[in-house]
Design a protein around this motif. Structure first.
Motif, mmCIF file in Angstrom:
data_model
loop_
_atom_site.group_PDB
_atom_site.id
_atom_site.type_symbol
_atom_site.label_atom_id
_atom_site.label_comp_id
_atom_site.label_asym_id
_atom_site.label_seq_id
_atom_site.Cartn_x
_atom_site.Cartn_y
_atom_site.Cartn_z
ATOM 1 N N LYS A 17 -46.251 -49.440 4.352
ATOM 2 C CA LYS A 17 -46.817 -49.416 3.011
ATOM 3 C C LYS A 17 -46.067 -48.387 2.170
ATOM 4 O O LYS A 17 -45.743 -47.298 2.645
ATOM 5 N N GLY A 18 -45.779 -48.741 0.911
ATOM 6 C CA GLY A 18 -45.044 -47.835 0.041
ATOM 7 C C GLY A 18 -45.803 -46.554 -0.234
ATOM 8 O O GLY A 18 -47.000 -46.596 -0.560
ATOM 9 N N LEU A 19 -45.126 -45.418 -0.112
ATOM 10 C CA LEU A 19 -45.749 -44.120 -0.342
ATOM 11 C C LEU A 19 -45.236 -43.433 -1.599
ATOM 12 O O LEU A 19 -45.942 -42.631 -2.200
ATOM 13 N N GLU A 20 -44.008 -43.713 -2.006
ATOM 14 C CA GLU A 20 -43.423 -43.080 -3.182
ATOM 15 C C GLU A 20 -42.505 -44.061 -3.896
ATOM 16 O O GLU A 20 -42.048 -45.051 -3.326
ATOM 17 N N ARG B 135 -43.857 -47.831 -3.754
ATOM 18 C CA ARG B 135 -45.303 -47.703 -3.940
ATOM 19 C C ARG B 135 -45.784 -48.459 -5.176
ATOM 20 O O ARG B 135 -46.745 -49.229 -5.103
ATOM 21 N N GLU C 132 -45.668 -52.263 -4.691
ATOM 22 C CA GLU C 132 -46.151 -52.703 -3.381
ATOM 23 C C GLU C 132 -46.629 -54.146 -3.411
ATOM 24 O O GLU C 132 -46.423 -54.910 -2.467
#
Length: 705
Positions: free
Chosen positions: A202-205, A209, A212
């Motif tokens: 999952k995209g965090l930054e 993100r 996503e």
């Protein structure tokens, strides 16, 4: 016959009728005893029938019970045992640059899991697993022994070697699961923009993100059947498919990105800056060709970095822009007709006190035409121009250029700070005019300059090529005349010998730009401190802009001025960009051509009185004590000038130009201070030369700007 003969024979006696000598029972008595006893064979048959009937009824009863009473529960249990419902996350979409170079992609990897209840020999299993996983055997044993969970991850996303070792070991209760790992082939290239994904994909930054929903995919549940070994296989061909995220093509050009990142790294290291960044925009399309930020980090191992490094500062950090804000304010004043390029403005000799507010310039200037206010980056001149506009008109133009609002780009960004005009004081108007009392992001600055250089028509920046520019109707902010006047002023900032941005010059092509040296607030004292933000915004070619380049260096320590720190970085980027795009080969501009120089020559026309701070006519201009009328030879650059009959006015000129003017008269001046620009001279301009043994000290005091 035989029977009859035997019956008529007097000697025949039937055996049954013979009496036993030992028995006194008669035939009739024996017959009655046999009839009184039950037939055992019949009893046995009845018993067998009864048992079979009982079993038959019991089986039917059990079948009815299992079918009708326990049926739903057992069916669900069987389904769990023989059928598996798995959540398929699928493969994330790729991110590519405008030329198809893959900047981020997903690859299939294996993860190791354990089912502790199914492990037969835990010590032996631990002994085999520990070296493969690279963990302590005792800790692994405790984790597998004391857990009550039926499923435990041992190690996520292992390499192929470790997965093959586990596969060959064939340990009971230990298995491999398929997952996807995100790979960034170019490591730190545009990393603050792209961002990264976490362990669960999952995209965090960054874009990972914010996009996503497009790059990732909605997880799909699929039903699979298990065989006797617990292995899964799909029921039909359709089950073999899996969801996949959408591929994205950015407007970035990796080669241009590389050029920008090299320049950012070099300038930050050279001047010991906290961070540096650069944006490169293609003006015709609004495409962002490069989004560079230093220091870098490797998104393939993002856990070794910190949020301060992977923060996307070009979009998230709202800072006071400083002098790079001045051309936008100048354009608004020209558009409103408050000034003209020839309107004279009194810069008060470098210091102006107005209602207990003191504004200072870095150079000592008297009365200047508005066209030179940008060249010398006069805070006083811009403050007077801003006061002439008023808060409502001022705010209207700033808002129309995109300040105080987020852009349409899919990044996490700050809105900046643009207060409502009713909250503006006179001090706020003056401070905002030269880039203080307002907070903007680098992205907002690029958007505002794009609107200015696009013939005054607002055009949104673009980062994703699949998205067409959507603008219901062209929104004009500045007319073409205003745009060209401001562009000419910005060209003088770079091309003029005494401009603050001359370190951004390029050979063979004219450049326009503006330097910026913004003070930063010390949050502890709540006042402006000693730290600065050095920046430069430039475009080229100056007459028909094709590329916009913005460079920022935060808190440089070895030098703080934008003209010295950021302007050379712009020159490096622009020069390499011209080579890469082949622009000079297509249309080479010869700035040394006499004909073109003749076309670019502009005469100075003095304006009439337009505000309390502006000087009105030519007579007052010539008789002003703050202005010395220069002879024609004194207006020429040093390498073209002839020896003047009197001491020339070199205040504000570059050191090289000033020394050349003195050298042509056979004088070598004494230099005091450090820097590249003259801020004071002795003797005063207009004095007679004293040569041939006469005593006269010729002294030039220097400053950085």
């Amino acid at each position: 016959m035989f029977f009859k003969r035997r019956k008529n024979n007097p000697n025949y006696i039937p055996s049954r009728e013979k009496s036993s000598p030992k028995s006194g029972l008669s035939k009739s008595s024996r017959t009655s005893d046999s009839a009184s006893k039950p037939d055992r064979s019949i009893l046995r048959i009845k018993a067998v029938v009864f048992i079979f009937c009982f079993i038959w009824v019991g089986l039917w009863g059990r079948a009815w019970y299992l079918q009708m009473i326990e049926g739903p529960r057992l069916a669900e249990k069987a389904k769990r045992q023989h059928m598996a419902t798995e959540l398929i996350a699928g493969k994330r979409g790729r991110i590519c640059d405008r030329n198809g170079q893959v900047m981020a992609r997903s690859v299939e990897v294996s993860s190791i899991y354990a089912r502790p209840q199914e492990i037969v020999d835990i010590p032996q299993t631990v002994a085999i697993l520990a070296p493969i996983l690279g963990v302590e055997a005792q800790k692994l044993k405790e984790d597998l022994t004391h857990t009550k969970r039926r499923f435990v991850w041992l190690k996520r996303k292992v390499d192929d070697y470790a997965a093959e070792q586990i596969r060959k070991a064939n340990l009971s209760g230990i298995g491999l699961s398929r997952e996807y790992d995100r790979i960034y082939p170019f490591n730190h290239m545009s990393v603050q923009l792209l961002g990264f994904v976490g362990l669960d994909d999952k995209g965090l930054e960054g874009l990972e993100r914010s996009l996503e929903g497009r790059l990732g995919c909605v997880p799909v549940r699929q039903i699979v059947q298990r065989d006797a070994m617990g292995r899964k296989f799909y029921l039909h061909d359709a089950g073999m498919g899996e969801p996949k995220g959408e591929d994205l093509t950015l407007t970035l050009d990796l080669q241009v990105q590389f050029i920008a990142e090299e320049a950012c790294a070099r300038v930050a290291r050279e001047f010991d800056g906290r961070w540096s960044g650069a944006l490169i925009v293609e003006i015709a399309s609004g495409d962002i060709l490069a989004w560079a930020q230093y220091p870098f980090f490797n998104p393939n191992s993002y856990k070794t970095s910190t949020p301060l490094i992977y923060r996307n500062r070009l979009a998230s950090d709202a800072l006071e822009p400083g002098s790079t804000f001045k051309p936008l304010v100048m354009a608004a004043a020209l558009e409103e007709g408050k000034i003209t390029p020839n309107t004279l403005i009194n810069c008060e000799g470098g210091k102006w006190e107005n209602r207990n507010i003191t504004i200072r310039d870095t150079s000592i200037r008297g009365i200047l035409p508005a066209s030179k206010v940008l060249r010398y980056s006069s805070n006083i001149g811009m403050a007077k121009i801003g006061l002439g506009m008023g808060p409502r008109q001022f705010h209207k133009y700033l808002q129309s250029m995109g300040f105080g609002e987020r852009t349409r780009l899919p990044v996490s960004e700050s809105r900046g700070i643009l207060r409502q005009p009713r909250d503006w004081s006179e001090a706020d108007i003056m401070a905002t005019s030269f880039g203080q009392s307002i907070s903007v992001t680098a992205l907002q600055m690029a958007q505002a300059y794009l609107a200015l250089l696009n013939n005054g028509i607002y055009k949104p920046l673009r980062l994703i090529r699949e998205e067409a520019l959507v603008e219901e109707a062209p929104r004009r902010i500045f007319n073409e005349k205003t745009v060209h006047e401001v562009m000419d002023m910005m060209r003088d900032v770079v091309q003029a010998e005494d401009g603050t941005g001359k370190r951004a010059r390029l050979e063979g092509i004219e450049v326009g730009g503006k330097t910026g040296t913004a003070q930063k607030v010390d949050h502890k004292s709540a006042t402006y401190g000693s730290k600065r933000l050095a920046s430069f915004v430039g475009f080229f070619p100056a007459n028909e802009p094709k590329y916009l380049v913005l460079v920022m260096v935060d808190e440089p320590t070895r030098n703080q001025y934008g003209g010295i720190v950021a302007a050379p970085a712009f020159k490096e980027i622009a020069g390499r960009l011209l080579t890469y795009t082949g622009f000079l080969n297509e249309s080479r501009v010869d700035v040394k051509s006499p004909e073109k120089n003749k076309k670019n020559t502009r005469s100075l026309k003095l304006a009439s009185l337009e505000s309390p701070w502006l000087v009105g006519n030519k007579a007052s201009f010539e008789n002003s004590e703050n202005i010395k009328v220069k002879t024609p030879e004194m207006r020429l650059p040093g390498h073209l000038a002839k020896a003047a009959s009197q001491v020339p006015d070199v205040t504000g000129k570059s050191l090289r130009n000033a020394v050349e003017l003195f050298a042509r008269a056979g004088i070598v001046p004494e230099l005091k201070g450090s820097g590249a620009r003259v801020i004071k001279q002795s003797p005063p301009p207009g004095s007679a030369w004293i040569k041939n043994g006469g005593k006269m000290d010729y002294i030039l005091w220097l400053s950085e700007l």
